[in-house]
Design a protein around this motif. Sequence first.
Motif, PDB file in Angstrom:
ATOM      1  N   VAL A  33      43.183  30.805  46.651  1.00  0.00           N
ATOM      2  CA  VAL A  33      42.265  31.731  45.980  1.00  0.00           C
ATOM      3  C   VAL A  33      42.620  33.170  46.343  1.00  0.00           C
ATOM      4  CG1 VAL A  33      40.361  30.084  45.824  1.00  0.00           C
ATOM      5  CG2 VAL A  33      40.553  31.520  47.810  1.00  0.00           C
ATOM      6  N   PRO A  34      42.331  34.116  45.460  1.00  0.00           N
ATOM      7  CA  PRO A  34      42.732  35.508  45.697  1.00  0.00           C
ATOM      8  C   PRO A  34      42.155  36.126  46.961  1.00  0.00           C
ATOM      9  CG  PRO A  34      42.031  35.205  43.430  1.00  0.00           C
ATOM     10  CD  PRO A  34      41.748  33.930  44.149  1.00  0.00           C
ATOM     11  N   ARG A  39      46.097  42.685  50.962  1.00  0.00           N
ATOM     12  CA  ARG A  39      46.140  43.794  50.005  1.00  0.00           C
ATOM     13  C   ARG A  39      47.561  44.018  49.507  1.00  0.00           C
ATOM     14  NH1 ARG A  39      42.771  48.156  53.166  1.00  0.00           N
ATOM     15  NH2 ARG A  39      44.892  48.876  53.438  1.00  0.00           N
ATOM     16  N   ALA A  40      48.527  43.885  50.400  1.00  0.00           N
ATOM     17  CA  ALA A  40      49.926  44.069  50.004  1.00  0.00           C
ATOM     18  C   ALA A  40      50.362  42.991  49.010  1.00  0.00           C
ATOM     19  CB  ALA A  40      50.833  44.055  51.231  1.00  0.00           C
ATOM     20  N   GLU A  41      49.940  41.747  49.236  1.00  0.00           N
ATOM     21  CA  GLU A  41      50.283  40.668  48.310  1.00  0.00           C
ATOM     22  C   GLU A  41      49.609  40.863  46.961  1.00  0.00           C
ATOM     23  OE1 GLU A  41      50.912  37.029  51.510  1.00  0.00           O
ATOM     24  OE2 GLU A  41      48.923  37.403  50.682  1.00  0.00           O
ATOM     25  N   ALA A  42      48.345  41.288  46.974  1.00  0.00           N
ATOM     26  CA  ALA A  42      47.638  41.542  45.716  1.00  0.00           C
ATOM     27  C   ALA A  42      48.301  42.676  44.947  1.00  0.00           C
ATOM     28  CB  ALA A  42      46.167  41.872  45.997  1.00  0.00           C
ATOM     29  N   PRO A 108      50.161  55.374  48.287  1.00  0.00           N
ATOM     30  CA  PRO A 108      49.748  56.468  47.407  1.00  0.00           C
ATOM     31  C   PRO A 108      49.000  55.982  46.158  1.00  0.00           C
ATOM     32  CG  PRO A 108      51.981  56.842  48.153  1.00  0.00           C
ATOM     33  CD  PRO A 108      51.601  55.458  48.605  1.00  0.00           C
ATOM     34  N   VAL A 109      49.416  54.839  45.614  1.00  0.00           N
ATOM     35  CA  VAL A 109      48.724  54.308  44.431  1.00  0.00           C
ATOM     36  C   VAL A 109      47.329  53.836  44.813  1.00  0.00           C
ATOM     37  CG1 VAL A 109      48.743  52.452  42.713  1.00  0.00           C
ATOM     38  CG2 VAL A 109      50.838  53.713  43.195  1.00  0.00           C
ATOM     39  N   GLU A 110      47.201  53.147  45.942  1.00  0.00           N
ATOM     40  CA  GLU A 110      45.882  52.670  46.373  1.00  0.00           C
ATOM     41  C   GLU A 110      44.928  53.826  46.638  1.00  0.00           C
ATOM     42  OE1 GLU A 110      46.672  48.363  48.476  1.00  0.00           O
ATOM     43  OE2 GLU A 110      46.668  50.136  49.729  1.00  0.00           O
ATOM     44  N   ARG A 116      40.004  47.536  41.508  1.00  0.00           N
ATOM     45  CA  ARG A 116      41.145  46.706  41.129  1.00  0.00           C
ATOM     46  C   ARG A 116      41.616  47.013  39.711  1.00  0.00           C
ATOM     47  NH1 ARG A 116      44.280  42.364  41.981  1.00  0.00           N
ATOM     48  NH2 ARG A 116      44.623  40.922  40.268  1.00  0.00           N
ATOM     49  N   ASP A 117      40.692  47.191  38.780  1.00  0.00           N
ATOM     50  CA  ASP A 117      41.083  47.461  37.395  1.00  0.00           C
ATOM     51  C   ASP A 117      41.797  48.801  37.274  1.00  0.00           C
ATOM     52  OD1 ASP A 117      39.977  45.053  36.631  1.00  0.00           O
ATOM     53  OD2 ASP A 117      38.059  45.939  36.044  1.00  0.00           O
ATOM     54  N   GLU A 118      41.257  49.811  37.943  1.00  0.00           N
ATOM     55  CA  GLU A 118      41.895  51.124  37.918  1.00  0.00           C
ATOM     56  C   GLU A 118      43.265  51.072  38.598  1.00  0.00           C
ATOM     57  OE1 GLU A 118      40.974  55.569  39.638  1.00  0.00           O
ATOM     58  OE2 GLU A 118      39.273  54.276  39.130  1.00  0.00           O
ATOM     59  N   ARG A 119      43.359  50.314  39.674  1.00  0.00           N
ATOM     60  CA  ARG A 119      44.631  50.165  40.379  1.00  0.00           C
ATOM     61  C   ARG A 119      45.655  49.461  39.493  1.00  0.00           C
ATOM     62  NH1 ARG A 119      42.932  47.640  44.826  1.00  0.00           N
ATOM     63  NH2 ARG A 119      42.252  49.654  45.581  1.00  0.00           N
TER      64      ARG A 119
END
Length: 149
Positions: A33-34, A39-42, A108-110, A116-119
């Motif tokens: 499950v997610p 965070r790096a894997e996601a 920088p992206v995070e 999550r949607d914005e990311r």
Amino acid sequence: MDNRVPPRSAGPGPRRRDRHGRGMRGPIAPPQVPLAASRAEAFADLVQDSVERLERRWPQLADVDFLVLEVPRLDGPGQPWSDDPVPLGGTMPAKDGRRARVVVYRRPVEIRSKGRDERAALVHEVVVEQVAELLGLTPETVDPRYGED
């Protein structure tokens, strides 16, 4: 009354719980499950989803390596600080037998995205921009939905 509790045997195995019944327990969620993904894997999954979406339209992207790095590297020790914004991604063209690379910088992206949607949208924009730079095209040509909210 003859209901005596037998004493706990001190076996050779490690103690699983403390005397209050607490202690080591199983994982919060199973690994499939997610919630169990870091965070790096996601983040890497978001990049992979974006790449797969683009590869359907641009099959030549199969020859490009897509990497996720934590942060961009400074040019070297003793370099003066610059006022340039921190890049969200970068490209390295193919040379000397090495495949072309597209890099997305996770931290920088995070920092620039709230959820999550914005990311996911920002990751896709970065990947599209870097692929466009690598192919010498405009981002709108690479993905017609580029820039849409």
